[in-house]
Motif scaffolding. Structure first.
Motif, PDB file in Angstrom:
ATOM      1  N   GLY A   1       0.781  -1.235   0.000  1.00  0.00           N
ATOM      2  CA  GLY A   1       0.000   0.000   0.000  1.00  0.00           C
ATOM      3  C   GLY A   1       0.810   1.281   0.000  1.00  0.00           C
ATOM      4  N   TYR A   2       2.137   1.161   0.104  1.00  0.00           N
ATOM      5  CA  TYR A   2       2.989   2.355   0.214  1.00  0.00           C
ATOM      6  C   TYR A   2       2.884   3.250  -1.021  1.00  0.00           C
ATOM      7  CZ  TYR A   2       7.283   5.158   0.616  1.00  0.00           C
ATOM      8  OH  TYR A   2       8.187   6.200   0.669  1.00  0.00           O
ATOM      9  N   TYR A   3       2.926   2.631  -2.192  1.00  0.00           N
ATOM     10  CA  TYR A   3       2.860   3.409  -3.438  1.00  0.00           C
ATOM     11  C   TYR A   3       1.581   4.235  -3.502  1.00  0.00           C
ATOM     12  CZ  TYR A   3       2.218   4.426  -8.409  1.00  0.00           C
ATOM     13  OH  TYR A   3       1.976   5.062  -9.605  1.00  0.00           O
ATOM     14  N   HIS A   4       0.460   3.619  -3.178  1.00  0.00           N
ATOM     15  CA  HIS A   4      -0.822   4.319  -3.261  1.00  0.00           C
ATOM     16  C   HIS A   4      -0.937   5.411  -2.190  1.00  0.00           C
ATOM     17  CE1 HIS A   4      -2.237   1.655  -6.376  1.00  0.00           C
ATOM     18  NE2 HIS A   4      -1.807   0.628  -5.651  1.00  0.00           N
TER      19      HIS A   4
ATOM     20  N   LEU B   1       2.608   7.493 -16.301  1.00  0.00           N
ATOM     21  CA  LEU B   1       3.973   7.991 -16.144  1.00  0.00           C
ATOM     22  C   LEU B   1       4.023   9.104 -15.104  1.00  0.00           C
ATOM     23  CD1 LEU B   1       6.940   8.127 -17.097  1.00  0.00           C
ATOM     24  CD2 LEU B   1       6.193   9.633 -18.947  1.00  0.00           C
ATOM     25  N   TYR B   2       3.068  10.018 -15.164  1.00  0.00           N
ATOM     26  CA  TYR B   2       2.983  11.122 -14.205  1.00  0.00           C
ATOM     27  C   TYR B   2       2.844  10.574 -12.779  1.00  0.00           C
ATOM     28  CZ  TYR B   2       0.834  14.956 -11.563  1.00  0.00           C
ATOM     29  OH  TYR B   2       0.529  15.879 -10.602  1.00  0.00           O
TER      30      TYR B   2
ATOM     31  N   VAL C   1       5.558  11.235  -9.812  1.00  0.00           N
ATOM     32  CA  VAL C   1       5.124  11.987  -8.625  1.00  0.00           C
ATOM     33  C   VAL C   1       5.361  11.150  -7.366  1.00  0.00           C
ATOM     34  CG1 VAL C   1       3.101  12.858  -7.378  1.00  0.00           C
ATOM     35  CG2 VAL C   1       3.476  13.508  -9.753  1.00  0.00           C
ATOM     36  N   ALA C   2       4.973   9.882  -7.417  1.00  0.00           N
ATOM     37  CA  ALA C   2       5.172   8.999  -6.263  1.00  0.00           C
ATOM     38  C   ALA C   2       6.650   8.870  -5.936  1.00  0.00           C
ATOM     39  CB  ALA C   2       4.564   7.627  -6.544  1.00  0.00           C
TER      40      ALA C   2
ATOM     41  N   ASN D   1      11.615   9.634  -2.755  1.00  0.00           N
ATOM     42  CA  ASN D   1      13.044   9.955  -2.704  1.00  0.00           C
ATOM     43  C   ASN D   1      13.207  11.464  -2.863  1.00  0.00           C
ATOM     44  OD1 ASN D   1      15.810  10.221  -3.016  1.00  0.00           O
ATOM     45  ND2 ASN D   1      16.026   8.447  -4.363  1.00  0.00           N
ATOM     46  N   LYS D   2      13.062  12.174  -1.772  1.00  0.00           N
ATOM     47  CA  LYS D   2      13.087  13.644  -1.820  1.00  0.00           C
ATOM     48  C   LYS D   2      14.451  14.197  -2.204  1.00  0.00           C
ATOM     49  CE  LYS D   2       9.311  14.310   1.512  1.00  0.00           C
ATOM     50  NZ  LYS D   2       8.943  12.889   1.644  1.00  0.00           N
TER      51      LYS D   2
END
Length: 342
Positions: A96-99, A161-162, A166-167, A172-173
């Motif tokens: 669930g991390y990606y979402h 792709l967007y 964005v994720a 990875n800031k």
């Protein structure tokens, strides 16, 4: 009847990944190659199916390494990339991390940078990296020749792709969004056909396999290009001497090889074969491919008599039968045996 003919003609002009073939595409040569390659693909598919036996896990071994070097069939490619890169394990450990990244609060500057990047792809750093080279203009759009990324496509992969970019930028800031990442993510989406898997594979590449390639300072990228220059001095000294004599920096001729991982440089099938090894063996495959291209075309490169001529030679060595014949290319002894370490 005319509509059916037009449909067949369109399908002929677009490859299985959605890329339109150029006007001067050599269909006869490609069909001759692919008829041979299809036999290889069929044989490899049978071997991979026996190896996997319906399982979704494999252990790294000399046998698996050999299989990967001989090519992963498309039906198994996404799974194998996920397993050998560690992306599968990371995804399973973070359900669930990606979402959550997509649903969470967004950094407006990052989002705007990605939107601007996908629409215009004009970055001062990119121009500086290429030192004003005309090739920068080639990067102004994400796969303009791929029908799946056009706004008229259904579904349009630009939105996918967007989301991935964005994720990842919020994950990875330290990297955020850097030019070139859109092409990497785009290829991952074409192969996996899955947003979340593409995100975790992008993380494997940028976070572990190619650290500091896409950071703001691009230190890893610059360092590896310097390493290539040193390797050429050792392996192909005549070419290194030619470059030095005419004041041609390696950054100028190989930046796109490294930052795009040969996307839009070599044919799609060849790029995917390189990536098969990249996910398993790491960044040394990039050096091996670069050195093989230079070593194989040494005599041709040495014909250059001035700065522009050298740059043109380096463009030419990424075209033609040698790189199109992806299976024989990946079996070249120099590519298999070159002792490359970072």
């Amino acid at each position: 009847m005319e509509r059916r003919e037009a449909g067949r003609d369109w399908a002929y002009r677009v490859d299985s990944y959605g890329f339109e073939r150029p006007e001067d595409f050599d269909y006869a040569s490609y069909e001759a190659f692919f008829s041979r390659y299809l036999v290889v693909l069929t044989r490899r598919a049978i071997k991979w199916s026996k190896l996997l036996k319906g399982n979704k896990s494999i252990q790294k071994s000399l046998k698996v390494k050999r299989y990967i070097r001989k090519g992963i069939p498309n039906e198994h490619r996404a799974l194998i990339w996920m397993i050998v890169s560690g992306a599968q394990a990371n995804m399973e450990q973070n359900p669930g991390y990606y979402h959550r990244l997509l649903e969470g609060e967004k950094n407006d500057k990052l989002v705007e940078a990605i939107k601007t990047g996908l629409e215009e792809h004009i970055t001062e750093l990119w121009h500086l990296l290429l030192e004003g080279a005309a090739e920068a203009r080639d990067m102004n759009r994400t796969f303009p020749d791929n029908v799946k990324f056009r706004k008229t496509a259904d579904p349009c992969l630009q939105h996918t792709l967007y989301n991935v970019l964005v994720a990842y930028g919020h994950h990875n800031k330290a990297v955020g969004y850097c030019q070139g990442m859109n092409f990497i993510a785009g290829y991952l989406i074409l192969i996996t056909k899955n947003e979340e898997e593409s995100f975790w594979l992008l993380d494997a590449l940028i976070g572990r396999i190619l650290p500091d390639y896409y950071s703001p300072a691009m230190l890893g990228l610059k360092t590896d290009q310097e390493v290539l220059g040193e390797l050429v001095k050792m392996k192909v000294p005549a070419v290194a001497e030619l470059m030095e004599r005419h004041g041609v920096m390696w950054t100028l001729v190989v930046s796109r090889w490294f930052i795009c991982l040969f996307i839009d440089i070599l044919p799609v099938e060849t790029v995917l074969r390189i990536w098969d090894c990249l996910f398993y063996e790491g960044s040394k495959i990039i050096f091996r491919v670069a050195l093989t291209l230079i070593k194989q075309h040494q005599a041709f490169i040495l014909e250059a008599t001035n700065f522009p001529d050298i740059c043109d030679k380096f463009k030419q060595i990424t075209k033609g039968t040698f790189v199109t014949e992806c299976h024989s290319f990946m079996q070249v002894k120099s590519l298999q045996l070159l002792d490359v370490t970072n």
